[in-house]
Scaffold this active site. Structure first.
Site, PDB file in Angstrom:
ATOM      1  N   ASP A 120     -13.515 -64.294  48.580  1.00 37.45           N
ATOM      2  CA  ASP A 120     -12.533 -64.294  47.497  1.00 37.45           C
ATOM      3  C   ASP A 120     -11.195 -63.814  48.035  1.00 37.45           C
ATOM      4  O   ASP A 120     -11.128 -63.103  49.038  1.00 37.45           O
ATOM      5  CB  ASP A 120     -13.006 -63.381  46.357  1.00 37.45           C
ATOM      6  CG  ASP A 120     -12.405 -63.763  45.015  1.00 37.45           C
ATOM      7  OD1 ASP A 120     -13.154 -64.313  44.169  1.00 37.45           O
ATOM      8  OD2 ASP A 120     -11.203 -63.535  44.806  1.00 37.45           O
TER       9      ASP A 120
ATOM     10  N   TYR B  67      -3.069 -78.899  36.701  1.00 37.97           N
ATOM     11  CA  TYR B  67      -4.502 -78.574  36.682  1.00 37.97           C
ATOM     12  C   TYR B  67      -5.337 -79.850  36.484  1.00 37.97           C
ATOM     13  O   TYR B  67      -6.314 -80.087  37.216  1.00 37.97           O
ATOM     14  CB  TYR B  67      -4.763 -77.561  35.579  1.00 37.97           C
ATOM     15  CG  TYR B  67      -6.142 -76.963  35.556  1.00 37.97           C
ATOM     16  CD1 TYR B  67      -6.506 -75.969  36.461  1.00 37.97           C
ATOM     17  CD2 TYR B  67      -7.090 -77.368  34.617  1.00 37.97           C
ATOM     18  CE1 TYR B  67      -7.774 -75.404  36.434  1.00 37.97           C
ATOM     19  CE2 TYR B  67      -8.354 -76.807  34.576  1.00 37.97           C
ATOM     20  CZ  TYR B  67      -8.692 -75.829  35.484  1.00 37.97           C
ATOM     21  OH  TYR B  67      -9.956 -75.262  35.452  1.00 37.97           O
TER      22      TYR B  67
ATOM     23  N   THR C  87     -13.604 -66.334  30.801  1.00 40.95           N
ATOM     24  CA  THR C  87     -13.507 -65.651  32.094  1.00 40.95           C
ATOM     25  C   THR C  87     -12.088 -65.081  32.181  1.00 40.95           C
ATOM     26  O   THR C  87     -11.236 -65.397  31.342  1.00 40.95           O
ATOM     27  CB  THR C  87     -13.700 -66.634  33.282  1.00 40.95           C
ATOM     28  OG1 THR C  87     -12.554 -67.490  33.336  1.00 40.95           O
ATOM     29  CG2 THR C  87     -14.962 -67.460  33.174  1.00 40.95           C
TER      30      THR C  87
END
Ligand code: NAP
Length: 259
Positions: free
Chosen positions: A36, A149, A183
Site C-alpha cells: 500500500d 474514473y 469504504t
C-alpha cells in the site's frame, strides 16, 4: 517456501476492499503480502493478520517500485499464487472543470496501476495462479462528474481481457465491478445529501455493498472453483448496473446553493 504455501499479494490492501480481501485470504491459510501507499497502515494491517503476513510500501503507479515489490516477494517466498490490485482513487468534477492533474492522477492510479500489476504478475505468478483487478460499475455505467474514473475503469475492463489472452493458459486474469461500497474512498460521497439515497433508489436489492461482499467474489475468482474463468468481469452491485447512476454534480450543486 513450503510446497503448500500459497502467497497472495494485495495492492491497496491496507484499506476498504483490499483489507477485506487480505483478511479473507489469510483466513483460508494464505501468506498475505499487504502492499500500500500508506506504509504505517500496511504495517498495522500485516501485524493484525499475524506472523506470516508482511507489509510493503508501494506506489502502484511507479514501475520501478512495483518491480522492487514483486522481486522482494519472490526472494522471500519463491512463488506468488495470487495478485489482487485494489489501489484506487477518484477525483470528481465535470470535464469542463476537472484539472489535467486530477485527470492524470486518477488514470495513473486506476489504469496505469492495473497495467503495472499485470506486467509484474506476468513474470512472477506461478503456473495456475491468478490475478484480479478491481474495476467498477463505473467501468460500464457513466456518471456525470466521473469522466476520469469511468474512463480509467473502462480501460481496466479492456486491460483484463487483453491480459487474459496474453497470460493464458498459465495465469488467469479477471476483474470485479463493485457498485457503491462503504469504504474510506466513498466517505465523501456519503456527506452529499441525497446522493447515496439516489444510488439506492437505482439499486434493485436496495443496499450498498460491504468490503466483504467484494472480497467474497475476489475469493471465488482466485479459487480453483473459478478455474475456467479468465477475461471475465463480475458485476456485484445489487443490480445497479440495470438502472442509472446518480447525478453527483447536481447533488453537490444543490448542497452548495441550497436549492
Ligand atoms: P480505499 O478504502 O480508499 O482503499 C484503497 C487503498 O489504495 C488505500 O489504502 C489507498 O491508500 C491505496 N492507494 C491509493 N493510491 C495508491 C497508490 N498510488 N499506490 C498504492 N496504493 C494506493 O478504497 P476502496 O473503496 O477499498 O477501493 C478499492 C478499489 O475498489 C479501488 O480500485 C476502487 O476504485 C474500487 N471500487 C471501489 C468502490 C466503492 O464504492 N468503494 C466501487 C467500485 C470500485 P491511501 O489510503 O494512502 O490513499
Amino acid at each position: 517456501m513450503s510446497a503448500e504455501e500459497q502467497v497472495a499479494v494485495v495492492i491497496g490492501g491496507a484499506s476498504g476492499i483490499g483489507w477485506a480481501t487480505a483478511q479473507l485470504m489469510a483466513g483460508r491459510g494464505e501468506t498475505v503480502v499487504i502492499a500500500d501507499l500508506d506504509s504505517d497502515a500496511a504495517d498495522a494491517r500485516a501485524a493484525a493478520l499475524g506472523a506470516t503476513a508482511t507489509a510493503h510500501q508501494v506506489d502502484v503507479t511507479d514501475g520501478a517500485g512495483m518491480r522492487t515489490l514483486f522481486d522482494a516477494v519472490l526472494d522471500r517466498h519463491g512463488a506468488i499464487g495470487t495478485v489482487v490490485d485494489c489501489a484506487g482513487i477518484s477525483r470528481p468534477g465535470t470535464i469542463a472543470d476537472l484539472s489535467l492533474d486530477d485527470w492524470k492522477a486518477t488514470v495513473d492510479v486506476c489504469l496505469t496501476g492495473a497495467f503495472l500489476t499485470v506486467k509484474e504478475a506476468a513474470r512472477t505468478v506461478r503456473d495456475g495462479g491468478s490475478v484480479v483487478l478491481v474495476a467498477s460499475l463505473n467501468g460500464r455505467q457513466p456518471g456525470v462528474g466521473m469522466s476520469a474514473y469511468c474512463s480509467a475503469k473502462a480501460g481496466v475492463l479492456m486491460l483484463t481481457e487483453v491480459a487474459a489472452m496474453e497470460l493464458a493458459p498459465r495465469v488467469r486474469v479477471n476483474a470485479v465491478n463493485p457498485g457503491f461500497v462503504h469504504t474510506p474512498l466513498t466517505y465523501g460521497a456519503t456527506l452529499v445529501p441525497g446522493l447515496v439515497e439516489e444510488y439506492l433508489e437505482n439499486t434493485p436489492l436496495g443496499r450498498a455493498g460491504t468490503p466483504e461482499d467484494v472480497a467474497q467474489t475476489i475469493g471465488f475468482l482466485t479459487s480453483d472453483a473459478a478455474g475456467w474463468m479468465t477475461g471475465s468481469a463480475v458485476d456485484l452491485n445489487g443490480g445497479a448496473h440495470t438502472m442509472r447512476y446518480p447525478d453527483i454534480v447536481r447533488r453537490v450543486s444543490e448542497m452548495t446553493t441550497g436549492s
